[in-house]
Design a protein around this motif. Structure first.
Motif, mmCIF file in Angstrom:
data_model
loop_
_atom_site.group_PDB
_atom_site.id
_atom_site.type_symbol
_atom_site.label_atom_id
_atom_site.label_comp_id
_atom_site.label_asym_id
_atom_site.label_seq_id
_atom_site.Cartn_x
_atom_site.Cartn_y
_atom_site.Cartn_z
ATOM 1 N N GLY A 1 4.217 8.315 -10.546
ATOM 2 C CA GLY A 1 5.446 8.595 -11.272
ATOM 3 C C GLY A 1 5.160 8.567 -12.771
ATOM 4 N N GLY A 2 5.881 7.765 -13.502
ATOM 5 C CA GLY A 2 5.636 7.646 -14.929
ATOM 6 C C GLY A 2 4.767 6.467 -15.296
ATOM 7 N N ALA A 3 4.270 5.738 -14.299
ATOM 8 C CA ALA A 3 3.482 4.530 -14.556
ATOM 9 C C ALA A 3 1.988 4.813 -14.460
ATOM 10 C CB ALA A 3 3.865 3.427 -13.570
ATOM 11 N N GLU A 4 1.216 4.152 -15.325
ATOM 12 C CA GLU A 4 -0.236 4.190 -15.253
ATOM 13 C C GLU A 4 -0.711 2.827 -14.785
ATOM 14 O OE1 GLU A 4 -2.077 5.574 -18.814
ATOM 15 O OE2 GLU A 4 -1.102 7.559 -18.731
ATOM 16 N N LEU A 5 -1.367 2.811 -13.630
ATOM 17 C CA LEU A 5 -1.768 1.571 -12.981
ATOM 18 C C LEU A 5 -3.280 1.415 -13.026
ATOM 19 C CD1 LEU A 5 0.480 1.879 -9.796
ATOM 20 C CD2 LEU A 5 1.073 0.911 -12.036
ATOM 21 N N SER A 6 -3.724 0.173 -13.114
ATOM 22 C CA SER A 6 -5.156 -0.111 -13.141
ATOM 23 C C SER A 6 -5.441 -1.306 -12.236
ATOM 24 C CB SER A 6 -5.626 -0.411 -14.568
ATOM 25 O OG SER A 6 -7.019 -0.631 -14.610
ATOM 26 N N VAL B 1 0.830 -1.205 0.000
ATOM 27 C CA VAL B 1 0.000 0.000 0.000
ATOM 28 C C VAL B 1 0.867 1.259 0.000
ATOM 29 C CG1 VAL B 1 -1.659 1.345 1.366
ATOM 30 C CG2 VAL B 1 -1.981 -1.130 1.087
ATOM 31 N N ALA B 2 1.974 1.231 0.718
ATOM 32 C CA ALA B 2 2.802 2.430 0.905
ATOM 33 C C ALA B 2 3.218 3.105 -0.406
ATOM 34 C CB ALA B 2 4.023 2.092 1.752
ATOM 35 N N PRO B 3 3.695 2.358 -1.425
ATOM 36 C CA PRO B 3 4.101 3.035 -2.671
ATOM 37 C C PRO B 3 2.969 3.811 -3.337
ATOM 38 C CG PRO B 3 4.981 0.802 -2.615
ATOM 39 C CD PRO B 3 4.023 0.923 -1.471
ATOM 40 N N LEU B 4 1.730 3.377 -3.154
ATOM 41 C CA LEU B 4 0.599 4.071 -3.770
ATOM 42 C C LEU B 4 0.333 5.415 -3.115
ATOM 43 C CD1 LEU B 4 -1.950 1.128 -4.228
ATOM 44 C CD2 LEU B 4 -0.079 1.843 -5.723
ATOM 45 N N LEU B 5 0.860 5.598 -1.901
ATOM 46 C CA LEU B 5 0.601 6.826 -1.147
ATOM 47 C C LEU B 5 1.777 7.791 -1.195
ATOM 48 C CD1 LEU B 5 -0.976 5.186 2.052
ATOM 49 C CD2 LEU B 5 -2.088 5.781 -0.119
ATOM 50 N N ALA B 6 2.779 7.474 -1.985
ATOM 51 C CA ALA B 6 4.026 8.246 -1.982
ATOM 52 C C ALA B 6 3.846 9.685 -2.432
ATOM 53 C CB ALA B 6 5.067 7.549 -2.866
ATOM 54 N N GLU B 7 2.835 9.948 -3.285
ATOM 55 C CA GLU B 7 2.684 11.292 -3.844
ATOM 56 C C GLU B 7 1.537 12.080 -3.210
ATOM 57 O OE1 GLU B 7 2.619 11.113 -8.116
ATOM 58 O OE2 GLU B 7 4.413 9.864 -8.228
ATOM 59 N N ILE B 8 1.064 11.633 -2.036
ATOM 60 C CA ILE B 8 0.027 12.381 -1.319
ATOM 61 C C ILE B 8 0.553 13.772 -0.976
ATOM 62 C CG2 ILE B 8 -1.311 12.515 0.826
ATOM 63 C CD1 ILE B 8 -2.355 10.386 -0.986
ATOM 64 N N GLN B 9 -0.183 14.811 -1.349
ATOM 65 C CA GLN B 9 0.273 16.185 -1.127
ATOM 66 C C GLN B 9 0.119 16.606 0.336
ATOM 67 O OE1 GLN B 9 -1.495 18.976 -3.924
ATOM 68 N NE2 GLN B 9 -1.564 17.400 -5.522
ATOM 69 N N ASN C 1 -4.028 12.022 -8.741
ATOM 70 C CA ASN C 1 -3.359 10.928 -9.443
ATOM 71 C C ASN C 1 -4.338 9.915 -10.030
ATOM 72 O OD1 ASN C 1 -1.453 11.920 -7.168
ATOM 73 N ND2 ASN C 1 -0.073 10.865 -8.572
ATOM 74 N N ILE C 2 -5.619 10.052 -9.737
ATOM 75 C CA ILE C 2 -6.604 9.100 -10.237
ATOM 76 C C ILE C 2 -6.998 9.502 -11.660
ATOM 77 C CG2 ILE C 2 -8.889 8.083 -9.913
ATOM 78 C CD1 ILE C 2 -8.565 8.491 -6.933
ATOM 79 N N LEU C 3 -6.755 8.628 -12.595
ATOM 80 C CA LEU C 3 -6.984 8.934 -14.010
ATOM 81 C C LEU C 3 -8.472 8.947 -14.357
ATOM 82 C CD1 LEU C 3 -4.107 6.728 -15.491
ATOM 83 C CD2 LEU C 3 -4.119 9.216 -15.154
ATOM 84 N N ASN C 4 -9.270 8.102 -13.696
ATOM 85 C CA ASN C 4 -10.714 8.055 -13.958
ATOM 86 C C ASN C 4 -11.470 8.578 -12.742
ATOM 87 O OD1 ASN C 4 -9.919 5.782 -12.414
ATOM 88 N ND2 ASN C 4 -11.684 4.574 -13.123
ATOM 89 N N LEU C 5 -11.089 9.788 -12.288
ATOM 90 C CA LEU C 5 -11.615 10.326 -11.039
ATOM 91 C C LEU C 5 -13.129 10.470 -11.051
ATOM 92 C CD1 LEU C 5 -11.168 11.494 -8.229
ATOM 93 C CD2 LEU C 5 -10.756 13.736 -9.288
ATOM 94 N N THR C 6 -13.694 10.997 -12.130
ATOM 95 C CA THR C 6 -15.151 11.192 -12.177
ATOM 96 C C THR C 6 -15.881 9.866 -11.999
ATOM 97 O OG1 THR C 6 -14.962 13.134 -13.607
ATOM 98 C CG2 THR C 6 -17.071 11.981 -13.600
ATOM 99 N N GLU C 7 -15.424 8.863 -12.713
ATOM 100 C CA GLU C 7 -16.051 7.536 -12.635
ATOM 101 C C GLU C 7 -15.838 6.906 -11.263
ATOM 102 O OE1 GLU C 7 -16.051 3.737 -15.551
ATOM 103 O OE2 GLU C 7 -14.091 4.341 -14.813
ATOM 104 N N TRP C 8 -14.604 6.979 -10.751
ATOM 105 C CA TRP C 8 -14.298 6.362 -9.463
ATOM 106 C C TRP C 8 -15.041 7.063 -8.327
ATOM 107 C CZ3 TRP C 8 -12.771 1.951 -7.773
ATOM 108 C CH2 TRP C 8 -12.370 1.812 -6.441
#
Length: 275
Positions: free
Chosen positions: A225-230, A130-138, A162-169
């Motif tokens: 970062g530079g990765a797009e995760l799903s 879980v920790a890596p997913l939270l690395a860019e929390i402002q 960082n959520i690419l489909n924010l409206t849907e999610w």
């Protein structure tokens, strides 16, 4: 933690509470009576206060109505009986085996992220993925206990940028929260829904439209970062718990929705081991 179902205007007797739960489940007196194995006349008398239900009947009706354990205790108290279900703290020695089992499940889910949450989506435990997913929390204050997983995901200084489909999610999360509160009648969840709905991110009053070819669930898509995760998510709960704390515990598991995400998670775990 507070009692959650609000008494209706006619009072807070056991009959009033049972009627409120029946109406919340959108079933008739006849249907409930048939499911519970009692007469509709008797149920009518209980709801109106003309008959006092036995302890066994209160528990039978509560089970039939799928009333949460916390609220079953309130029903018993309203009927003049002692509560049946204990509520222990997570640090109670009695719950130690269960909590160790939860941590084993979380760790066994690696390299995929997984976390344990309570009734209000407070993060109780998590695995290392879980920790890596939270690395860019402002806003790092969002990571200070108690951490609310839903607030963290939709807050404009949390994961939302960082959520690419924010409206849907966002729509998916709010509909899920609204559906849950329809079942449990919890004012804390109602307040959380209002708070999350106030965050920016698009419409929230309708169910999300899924346009992902071949998808089996609404995906959680994010940039790290530079990765797009799903990811797709699953929820696991304890079967037939007798403790309120365990009954309100759930495990949220994240599974990679594509090979690129699976590879990213494997490499992230390998980096942690090397480090």
């Amino acid at each position: 933690m507070q009692n959650t179902i609000t008494a209706n205007k006619s009072g807070d007797g056991v009959g009033d509470l049972l009627r409120e739960w029946r109406q919340r489940r959108r079933i008739s007196q006849l249907h409930l009576a048939l499911e519970a194995g009692i007469s509709q006349r008797h149920l009518s008398f209980v709801e109106s206060g003309r008959a006092a239900p036995s302890r066994e009947m209160v528990l039978n009706l509560a089970e039939t109505l799928a009333v949460p354990l916390r609220e079953r205790n309130r029903l018993l108290l309203a009927a003049g009986y002692a509560p049946s279900f204990a509520e222990r703290s997570l640090g109670d020695p009695v719950l130690k085996p269960a909590m160790e089992a939860v941590q084993l499940l979380l760790d066994g889910h690696a390299p995929n992220p997984a976390l344990a949450i309570d009734r209000y989506w407070t993060m109780l435990l998590a695995n290392g993925a879980v920790a890596p997913l939270l690395a860019e929390i402002q806003d790092k204050s969002l990571l200070e206990p108690p951490v609310n997983a839903l607030r963290l995901s939709l807050h404009p200084k949390g994961l939302a940028p960082n959520i690419l489909n924010l409206t849907e999610w966002r729509a998916h999360v709010l509909v899920r929260l609204r559906d849950l509160n329809d079942l449990v009648a919890d004012p804390v969840l109602a307040d959380l829904e209002k708070e999350l709905a106030s965050y920016p991110g698009g419409p929230s009053s309708h169910r999300p439209k899924v346009n992902h070819s071949g998808s089996i669930a609404v995906p959680f898509q994010m940039r790290l970062g530079g990765a797009e995760l799903s990811f797709i998510t699953t929820t696991t709960v304890f079967g037939a718990p007798l403790d309120i704390t365990l009954s309100e515990l759930a495990i949220e598991g994240f599974f990679p929705a594509n090979q690129a995400t699976a590879r990213f998670l494997r490499e992230a775990q390998a980096d942690v081991r090397i480090g």
